[in-house]
Design a protein around this motif. Structure first.
Motif, PDB file in Angstrom:
ATOM      1  N   VAL A 167       0.861  -1.183   0.000  1.00 47.37           N
ATOM      2  CA  VAL A 167       0.000   0.000   0.000  1.00 47.37           C
ATOM      3  C   VAL A 167       0.892   1.227   0.000  1.00 47.37           C
ATOM      4  O   VAL A 167       1.845   1.301   0.795  1.00 47.37           O
ATOM      5  CB  VAL A 167      -0.940   0.032   1.223  1.00 47.37           C
ATOM      6  CG1 VAL A 167      -1.714   1.361   1.269  1.00 47.37           C
ATOM      7  CG2 VAL A 167      -1.913  -1.133   1.189  1.00 47.37           C
ATOM      8  N   TYR A 168       0.584   2.159  -0.882  1.00 44.74           N
ATOM      9  CA  TYR A 168       1.301   3.431  -0.895  1.00 44.74           C
ATOM     10  C   TYR A 168       0.331   4.569  -0.653  1.00 44.74           C
ATOM     11  O   TYR A 168      -0.696   4.673  -1.328  1.00 44.74           O
ATOM     12  CB  TYR A 168       2.013   3.668  -2.233  1.00 44.74           C
ATOM     13  CG  TYR A 168       2.541   5.077  -2.359  1.00 44.74           C
ATOM     14  CD1 TYR A 168       3.407   5.592  -1.401  1.00 44.74           C
ATOM     15  CD2 TYR A 168       2.152   5.902  -3.410  1.00 44.74           C
ATOM     16  CE1 TYR A 168       3.877   6.889  -1.487  1.00 44.74           C
ATOM     17  CE2 TYR A 168       2.620   7.205  -3.505  1.00 44.74           C
ATOM     18  CZ  TYR A 168       3.488   7.694  -2.548  1.00 44.74           C
ATOM     19  OH  TYR A 168       3.949   8.983  -2.625  1.00 44.74           O
ATOM     20  N   VAL A 169       0.657   5.423   0.310  1.00 43.28           N
ATOM     21  CA  VAL A 169      -0.132   6.615   0.602  1.00 43.28           C
ATOM     22  C   VAL A 169       0.667   7.840   0.212  1.00 43.28           C
ATOM     23  O   VAL A 169       1.778   8.049   0.718  1.00 43.28           O
ATOM     24  CB  VAL A 169      -0.517   6.679   2.100  1.00 43.28           C
ATOM     25  CG1 VAL A 169      -1.228   7.990   2.398  1.00 43.28           C
ATOM     26  CG2 VAL A 169      -1.399   5.499   2.466  1.00 43.28           C
ATOM     27  N   ASP A 170       0.112   8.632  -0.684  1.00 45.10           N
ATOM     28  CA  ASP A 170       0.741   9.872  -1.119  1.00 45.10           C
ATOM     29  C   ASP A 170       0.184  11.010  -0.265  1.00 45.10           C
ATOM     30  O   ASP A 170      -0.949  11.423  -0.446  1.00 45.10           O
ATOM     31  CB  ASP A 170       0.454  10.117  -2.600  1.00 45.10           C
ATOM     32  CG  ASP A 170       1.322  11.204  -3.192  1.00 45.10           C
ATOM     33  OD1 ASP A 170       2.529  11.197  -2.929  1.00 45.10           O
ATOM     34  OD2 ASP A 170       0.790  12.066  -3.920  1.00 45.10           O
ATOM     35  N   MET A 196       5.149  11.920   2.860  1.00 41.85           N
ATOM     36  CA  MET A 196       4.349  13.112   3.086  1.00 41.85           C
ATOM     37  C   MET A 196       5.199  14.306   3.503  1.00 41.85           C
ATOM     38  O   MET A 196       6.298  14.157   4.020  1.00 41.85           O
ATOM     39  CB  MET A 196       3.284  12.846   4.154  1.00 41.85           C
ATOM     40  CG  MET A 196       3.852  12.442   5.495  1.00 41.85           C
ATOM     41  SD  MET A 196       2.586  12.006   6.724  1.00 41.85           S
ATOM     42  CE  MET A 196       1.914  13.605   7.101  1.00 41.85           C
ATOM     43  N   THR A 197       4.653  15.478   3.239  1.00 37.62           N
ATOM     44  CA  THR A 197       5.119  16.706   3.845  1.00 37.62           C
ATOM     45  C   THR A 197       4.201  16.936   5.040  1.00 37.62           C
ATOM     46  O   THR A 197       2.983  17.015   4.875  1.00 37.62           O
ATOM     47  CB  THR A 197       5.046  17.884   2.860  1.00 37.62           C
ATOM     48  OG1 THR A 197       5.876  17.586   1.726  1.00 37.62           O
ATOM     49  CG2 THR A 197       5.520  19.172   3.509  1.00 37.62           C
ATOM     50  N   ALA A 198       4.769  17.013   6.238  1.00 33.93           N
ATOM     51  CA  ALA A 198       3.981  16.914   7.470  1.00 33.93           C
ATOM     52  C   ALA A 198       3.264  18.214   7.819  1.00 33.93           C
ATOM     53  O   ALA A 198       3.660  18.937   8.732  1.00 33.93           O
ATOM     54  CB  ALA A 198       4.877  16.478   8.618  1.00 33.93           C
ATOM     55  N   LEU A 199       2.186  18.463   7.094  1.00 38.02           N
ATOM     56  CA  LEU A 199       1.369  19.639   7.361  1.00 38.02           C
ATOM     57  C   LEU A 199       0.191  19.304   8.270  1.00 38.02           C
ATOM     58  O   LEU A 199      -0.504  20.195   8.746  1.00 38.02           O
ATOM     59  CB  LEU A 199       0.870  20.248   6.050  1.00 38.02           C
ATOM     60  CG  LEU A 199       1.975  20.719   5.089  1.00 38.02           C
ATOM     61  CD1 LEU A 199       1.370  21.137   3.765  1.00 38.02           C
ATOM     62  CD2 LEU A 199       2.782  21.853   5.706  1.00 38.02           C
TER      63      LEU A 199
END
Length: 259
Positions: A167-170, A196-199
């Protein structure tokens, strides 16, 4: 051989060389994953995915998160890392079952994920099926591997029955959807990758990254603080101009790859 004969032969050789160059350039254009050249931190991520089951990579903007994941997915579908000289095999043989999860169809899937898939996947190895929005949502490879794309709008219970290998989460993922898909990897001891960029997604930080549970810590492969400046293909002046316009709060995440 006469000068005229030699001249003719050289011209024929030149024509053949141009044909071969054309064939090579066409192959390169339609099989870009074979020519992927990972940067050092991208290779670190590839190694983490190979060695761990639950991988979280926190990176700044424009670090090639989706590009790296796309090439990992291509490698899994092929059964080997196509950019390596010896075509090193992946940890699992195809056919594989893969899920890709994104926030929405129109923006993230259509504008980010699909262009990367079409750029790097070998063109002759798969067929893409479109959903009711006209956006590719299922990729079926000749060897039986499949890639299914879901968004956050999918019914969590409806996706429960799936069993797969990867599984890949973008970017971000809702907590309930994470657990539904993590469950789907149990049967095959599959792997789960989040870049991810942690926003946002503090639940992930608190429950997974900061977990003291030895089972979670053993499964977890984690990397962060991947700065935008580590992407050598970006112009330093352009980075500086982008940084100057960032609000102070998200600047640390967008520029330095921090939580």
């Amino acid at each position: 051989m006469s000068i005229d004969g030699l001249t003719k032969q050289l011209a024929e050789i030149e024509i053949e060389e141009k044909k071969l160059e054309g064939i090579y350039e066409d192959f390169k254009r339609t099989n870009k994953c074979f020519f992927f050249s990972p940067l050092d931190y991208q290779q670190d991520l590839i190694n983490l995915v190979r060695d761990k089951r639950l991988i979280v990579a926190i990176m700044a903007n424009r670090c090639g998160k989706t590009t790296t994941a796309t090439n990992i997915i291509a490698a899994l579908c092929l059964g080997y890392y196509p950019w390596t000289e010896d075509k090193q095999p992946t940890w699992i043989k195809p056919p594989v079952r893969i899920r890709v999860i994104a926030s929405d169809w129109e923006k993230q899937v259509a504008n980010v994920i699909i262009p990367k898939f079409e750029e790097y996947f070998p063109k002759t190895e798969y067929v893409a099926k479109k959903n009711h929005l006209g956006i590719p949502s299922m990729f079926r490879w000749k060897n039986g591997s499949t890639i299914e794309i879901l968004t956050h709008g999918a019914d969590t219970q409806a996706v429960e029955g799936w069993a797969g290998d990867f599984v890949y989460v973008d970017e971000q993922i809702p907590r309930a959807m994470f657990h539904s898909n993590w469950r789907g990897l149990v049967d095959r001891k599959g792997k789960f990758l989040i870049t991810m960029t942690a926003l946002s997604d503090l639940w992930l930080y608190k429950e997974i990254i900061q977990s003291r549970d030895p089972i979670i810590k053993n499964a977890l492969g984690y990397m962060d603080k991947i700065s935008i400046r580590r992407n050598k293909y970006l112009d330093p002046q352009a980075i500086a101009e982008f940084e100057a316009t960032c609000d102070p709060k998200p600047r640390s995440a967008r520029i330095e790859g921090n939580w």
